[in-house]
Design a protein around this motif. Structure first.
Motif, PDB file in Angstrom:
ATOM      1  N   ASP A 162       0.826  -1.209   0.000  1.00 10.39           N
ATOM      2  CA  ASP A 162       0.000   0.000   0.000  1.00 10.39           C
ATOM      3  C   ASP A 162       0.864   1.265   0.000  1.00 10.39           C
ATOM      4  OD1 ASP A 162      -2.662  -1.462   0.555  1.00 10.39           O
ATOM      5  OD2 ASP A 162      -1.358  -2.129   2.181  1.00 10.39           O
ATOM      6  N   ILE A 163       1.926   1.254   0.776  1.00  5.04           N
ATOM      7  CA  ILE A 163       2.787   2.433   0.884  1.00  5.04           C
ATOM      8  C   ILE A 163       3.592   2.629  -0.391  1.00  5.04           C
ATOM      9  CG2 ILE A 163       4.670   3.470   2.214  1.00  5.04           C
ATOM     10  CD1 ILE A 163       3.398   1.417   4.484  1.00  5.04           C
ATOM     11  N   ILE A 164       4.116   1.534  -0.928  1.00  7.60           N
ATOM     12  CA  ILE A 164       4.881   1.621  -2.176  1.00  7.60           C
ATOM     13  C   ILE A 164       3.975   2.044  -3.325  1.00  7.60           C
ATOM     14  CG2 ILE A 164       6.283   0.328  -3.833  1.00  7.60           C
ATOM     15  CD1 ILE A 164       7.688   0.997  -1.168  1.00  7.60           C
ATOM     16  N   THR A 165       2.742   1.554  -3.352  1.00 13.55           N
ATOM     17  CA  THR A 165       1.792   1.968  -4.390  1.00 13.55           C
ATOM     18  C   THR A 165       1.563   3.473  -4.331  1.00 13.55           C
ATOM     19  OG1 THR A 165       0.687  -0.186  -4.404  1.00 13.55           O
ATOM     20  CG2 THR A 165      -0.578   1.684  -5.238  1.00 13.55           C
ATOM     21  N   TYR A 166       1.392   4.002  -3.130  1.00  7.24           N
ATOM     22  CA  TYR A 166       1.170   5.444  -2.988  1.00  7.24           C
ATOM     23  C   TYR A 166       2.406   6.222  -3.439  1.00  7.24           C
ATOM     24  CZ  TYR A 166      -0.280   9.915  -1.054  1.00  7.24           C
ATOM     25  OH  TYR A 166      -0.632  11.241  -0.909  1.00  7.24           O
ATOM     26  N   LEU A 167       3.599   5.742  -3.115  1.00  4.82           N
ATOM     27  CA  LEU A 167       4.816   6.414  -3.561  1.00  4.82           C
ATOM     28  C   LEU A 167       4.916   6.413  -5.088  1.00  4.82           C
ATOM     29  CD1 LEU A 167       7.579   5.230  -1.047  1.00  4.82           C
ATOM     30  CD2 LEU A 167       6.312   7.384  -1.049  1.00  4.82           C
ATOM     31  N   PHE A 168       4.575   5.296  -5.712  1.00 10.88           N
ATOM     32  CA  PHE A 168       4.576   5.240  -7.182  1.00 10.88           C
ATOM     33  C   PHE A 168       3.632   6.294  -7.757  1.00 10.88           C
ATOM     34  CE2 PHE A 168       7.143   1.522  -7.249  1.00 10.88           C
ATOM     35  CZ  PHE A 168       7.506   1.286  -8.566  1.00 10.88           C
ATOM     36  N   TYR A 169       2.465   6.421  -7.144  1.00 14.60           N
ATOM     37  CA  TYR A 169       1.496   7.417  -7.606  1.00 14.60           C
ATOM     38  C   TYR A 169       2.065   8.825  -7.474  1.00 14.60           C
ATOM     39  CZ  TYR A 169      -2.450  10.638  -7.143  1.00 14.60           C
ATOM     40  OH  TYR A 169      -3.294  11.716  -7.245  1.00 14.60           O
ATOM     41  N   LYS A 170       2.641   9.151  -6.320  1.00 13.84           N
ATOM     42  CA  LYS A 170       3.145  10.493  -6.077  1.00 13.84           C
ATOM     43  C   LYS A 170       4.317  10.832  -6.992  1.00 13.84           C
ATOM     44  CE  LYS A 170       2.087  12.996  -3.113  1.00 13.84           C
ATOM     45  NZ  LYS A 170       1.116  14.130  -3.105  1.00 13.84           N
ATOM     46  N   LEU A 171       5.172   9.849  -7.264  1.00 14.12           N
ATOM     47  CA  LEU A 171       6.385  10.111  -8.029  1.00 14.12           C
ATOM     48  C   LEU A 171       6.183  10.038  -9.539  1.00 14.12           C
ATOM     49  CD1 LEU A 171       8.888   8.023  -5.867  1.00 14.12           C
ATOM     50  CD2 LEU A 171       8.757  10.515  -5.985  1.00 14.12           C
ATOM     51  N   SER A 172       5.192   9.274  -9.974  1.00 17.99           N
ATOM     52  CA  SER A 172       5.040   8.997 -11.410  1.00 17.99           C
ATOM     53  C   SER A 172       4.337  10.106 -12.166  1.00 17.99           C
ATOM     54  CB  SER A 172       4.272   7.697 -11.617  1.00 17.99           C
ATOM     55  OG  SER A 172       2.912   7.843 -11.208  1.00 17.99           O
ATOM     56  N   GLY A 173       3.470  10.873 -11.479  1.00 16.12           N
ATOM     57  CA  GLY A 173       2.670  11.869 -12.178  1.00 16.12           C
ATOM     58  C   GLY A 173       1.531  11.282 -12.981  1.00 16.12           C
ATOM     59  N   LEU A 174       1.302   9.988 -12.863  1.00 12.72           N
ATOM     60  CA  LEU A 174       0.227   9.322 -13.597  1.00 12.72           C
ATOM     61  C   LEU A 174      -1.104   9.495 -12.864  1.00 12.72           C
ATOM     62  CD1 LEU A 174       2.040   5.982 -14.521  1.00 12.72           C
ATOM     63  CD2 LEU A 174       1.499   7.873 -16.078  1.00 12.72           C
ATOM     64  N   PRO A 175      -2.221   9.347 -13.583  1.00  7.21           N
ATOM     65  CA  PRO A 175      -3.527   9.352 -12.911  1.00  7.21           C
ATOM     66  C   PRO A 175      -3.600   8.233 -11.881  1.00  7.21           C
ATOM     67  CG  PRO A 175      -3.776   9.441 -15.303  1.00  7.21           C
ATOM     68  CD  PRO A 175      -2.337   9.147 -15.040  1.00  7.21           C
ATOM     69  N   LYS A 176      -4.380   8.433 -10.829  1.00  4.39           N
ATOM     70  CA  LYS A 176      -4.462   7.412  -9.787  1.00  4.39           C
ATOM     71  C   LYS A 176      -5.029   6.103 -10.324  1.00  4.39           C
ATOM     72  CE  LYS A 176      -8.842   9.129  -7.730  1.00  4.39           C
ATOM     73  NZ  LYS A 176      -9.670   7.936  -7.677  1.00  4.39           N
ATOM     74  N   SER A 177      -5.781   6.150 -11.400  1.00  6.06           N
ATOM     75  CA  SER A 177      -6.333   4.928 -11.991  1.00  6.06           C
ATOM     76  C   SER A 177      -5.263   4.075 -12.667  1.00  6.06           C
ATOM     77  CB  SER A 177      -7.420   5.271 -13.020  1.00  6.06           C
ATOM     78  OG  SER A 177      -6.899   6.094 -14.053  1.00  6.06           O
ATOM     79  N   HIS A 178      -4.081   4.658 -12.902  1.00  3.66           N
ATOM     80  CA  HIS A 178      -3.013   3.943 -13.603  1.00  3.66           C
ATOM     81  C   HIS A 178      -2.007   3.297 -12.657  1.00  3.66           C
ATOM     82  CE1 HIS A 178      -3.352   5.885 -17.860  1.00  3.66           C
ATOM     83  NE2 HIS A 178      -4.537   5.687 -17.309  1.00  3.66           N
ATOM     84  N   VAL A 179      -2.183   3.491 -11.356  1.00  7.93           N
ATOM     85  CA  VAL A 179      -1.226   2.957 -10.378  1.00  7.93           C
ATOM     86  C   VAL A 179      -1.993   2.041  -9.428  1.00  7.93           C
ATOM     87  CG1 VAL A 179       0.505   3.524  -8.649  1.00  7.93           C
ATOM     88  CG2 VAL A 179       0.119   5.084 -10.570  1.00  7.93           C
ATOM     89  N   ILE A 180      -1.695   0.742  -9.521  1.00  9.26           N
ATOM     90  CA  ILE A 180      -2.520  -0.268  -8.855  1.00  9.26           C
ATOM     91  C   ILE A 180      -1.615  -1.225  -8.092  1.00  9.26           C
ATOM     92  CG2 ILE A 180      -4.305  -2.026  -9.203  1.00  9.26           C
ATOM     93  CD1 ILE A 180      -4.388  -0.778 -12.181  1.00  9.26           C
ATOM     94  N   GLY A 181      -1.875  -1.379  -6.811  1.00  7.80           N
ATOM     95  CA  GLY A 181      -1.169  -2.393  -6.031  1.00  7.80           C
ATOM     96  C   GLY A 181      -1.994  -3.668  -5.976  1.00  7.80           C
ATOM     97  N   THR A 182      -1.323  -4.792  -5.909  1.00  5.47           N
ATOM     98  CA  THR A 182      -2.070  -6.052  -5.779  1.00  5.47           C
ATOM     99  C   THR A 182      -2.805  -6.108  -4.444  1.00  5.47           C
ATOM    100  OG1 THR A 182      -0.022  -7.114  -5.006  1.00  5.47           O
ATOM    101  CG2 THR A 182      -0.623  -7.397  -7.340  1.00  5.47           C
ATOM    102  N   GLY A 183      -2.281  -5.411  -3.425  1.00  9.92           N
ATOM    103  CA  GLY A 183      -3.017  -5.224  -2.178  1.00  9.92           C
ATOM    104  C   GLY A 183      -3.600  -6.486  -1.592  1.00  9.92           C
ATOM    105  N   THR A 184      -4.888  -6.443  -1.285  1.00 11.47           N
ATOM    106  CA  THR A 184      -5.559  -7.575  -0.635  1.00 11.47           C
ATOM    107  C   THR A 184      -6.194  -8.544  -1.629  1.00 11.47           C
ATOM    108  OG1 THR A 184      -7.543  -6.212  -0.357  1.00 11.47           O
ATOM    109  CG2 THR A 184      -6.026  -6.330   1.520  1.00 11.47           C
ATOM    110  N   SER A 185      -5.758  -8.496  -2.886  1.00 11.61           N
ATOM    111  CA  SER A 185      -6.338  -9.415  -3.882  1.00 11.61           C
ATOM    112  C   SER A 185      -6.055 -10.870  -3.534  1.00 11.61           C
ATOM    113  CB  SER A 185      -5.803  -9.096  -5.281  1.00 11.61           C
ATOM    114  OG  SER A 185      -4.385  -9.126  -5.297  1.00 11.61           O
ATOM    115  N   LEU A 186      -4.801 -11.183  -3.233  1.00 15.61           N
ATOM    116  CA  LEU A 186      -4.456 -12.557  -2.874  1.00 15.61           C
ATOM    117  C   LEU A 186      -5.037 -12.923  -1.513  1.00 15.61           C
ATOM    118  CD1 LEU A 186      -2.959 -15.107  -3.694  1.00 15.61           C
ATOM    119  CD2 LEU A 186      -0.856 -14.115  -2.785  1.00 15.61           C
TER     120      LEU A 186
END
Length: 325
Positions: free
Chosen positions: A127-151
């Motif tokens: 979750d934390i790494i996903t948020y960092l990717f979002y903040k650093l990438s400049g991409l829309p939030k819909s483009h940055v997805i963590g696997t999170g609680t899927s498994l």
């Protein structure tokens, strides 16, 4: 004839990256698969090995090793990096310092190289790494997805299946939400079996099954990854297949519902973090966040999980700011 070449990249060719690559290649999910690792010779060797494996399959996926910037042309980049010396003893949060440093290195480089696709992140703490990717990438939030609680949600369905007479987990609808870690919770108020609410299913089958021990089932699902880790030293096939599944769902515009760690903008009463919730996954990445109406107890647990994530995000951002002064 216009042809669309489906390109998937993987950064980090350790156990998880290799498992994801194997599924992508042998299920023919992408036309081209790009492998990148800090150990470039290792990535080249893996690409050669996959080349050998394809002749006896129906796959025609080309596997190519590239430097990190070579992933910029991909439609989807799967992130499976970690410090190889790191094996958490108690919590995925123990990995944060090392994986945050890697994130601060690779995301700006891919941004500079022009990456405009979707990130799918399995690197922990997810979750934390996903948020960092979002903040650093400049991409829309819909483009940055963590696997999170899927498994974790799959594990919950599997555990419920075991206590309700072996009903196929695919006929059970159930989600773990919150942190991909010890604070995640099961959204019991939304569990259905064959479309029937769990409370009603228990009532109709009480003579055979009795009352389900929900805390025990939930705890087993929450900690099942550790059952694997303590025995073999890593988890790879479940999460590797999950990464490949996310890539396939995006490339095929599947509009499938899955749990994932995604950036919140007021959903579930939360902002400025990524956290595990059900989403609709398609060609635009996160097509929709599904807002479950959690009961009071579940919402309290979810909020506590969110506060934990926010605390670690703040700590990481503060530490990075301090080191760059």
């Amino acid at each position: 004839m216009n042809e669309t070449i489906r390109k998937v990249g993987i950064v980090g060719i350790g156990n998880v990256g290799k498992a994801a690559a194997s599924t992508i290649v042998h299920e023919n999910i992408a036309d081209e698969l790009y492998l990148s690792d800090i150990d470039s010779e290792r990535a080249k060797g893996e690409a050669y090995d996959f080349e050998d494996s394809i002749e006896l399959t129906q796959s025609r996926t080309r596997v190519i090793d590239v430097p990190l910037e070579g992933l910029a042309a991909c439609d989807v980049i799967l992130v499976a990096v970690t410090e190889r010396s790191q094996i958490p003893s108690q919590s995925r949060l123990e990995l944060l310092k090392g994986t945050a440093a890697i994130t601060y290195d690779i995301v700006p480089r891919l941004k500079k190289a022009g990456f405009q696709g979707k990130y799918v992140i399995a690197t922990n703490p997810c979750d934390i790494i996903t948020y960092l990717f979002y903040k650093l990438s400049g991409l829309p939030k819909s483009h940055v997805i963590g696997t999170g609680t899927s498994l974790d949600s799959m594990r919950l369905r599997k555990q419920i299946s075991k206590v309700v007479g072996g009903i196929d987990p695919r006929s059970i609808n159930a989600f773990m939400v919150g942190e991909h870690g010890d604070s995640q919770i099961a959204a019991w108020s939304h569990v259905t079996i064959g479309g029937q609410p769990l409370d009603q299913f228990e009532e109709d089958n009480q003579d055979e099954l009795g009352k389900i021990d929900r805390p025990s089932v939930e705890d087993t699902a929450r900690h099942f990854g550790w059952e694997i880790l303590t025995r073999k030293g890593n988890t790879q096939f479940g999460i590797g297949n999950e990464l490949a599944f996310f890539a396939k769902s995006i490339l095929n515009n599947a509009h499938i519902v899955t749990a994932a760690s995604v950036v919140q903008d007021g959903e579930y009463g939360q902002t400025d973090l990524a956290i595990g919730v059900p989403i609709v996954l398609g060609k635009h990445g996160v097509e929709k966040i599904i807002k479950l109406r959690l009961n009071d107890q579940e919402q309290q647990g979810f909020n506590a999980s969110a506060e934990l994530i926010k605390g670690y995000i703040k700590q990481t951002l503060d530490e990075h700011e301090e080191t760059t002064k």
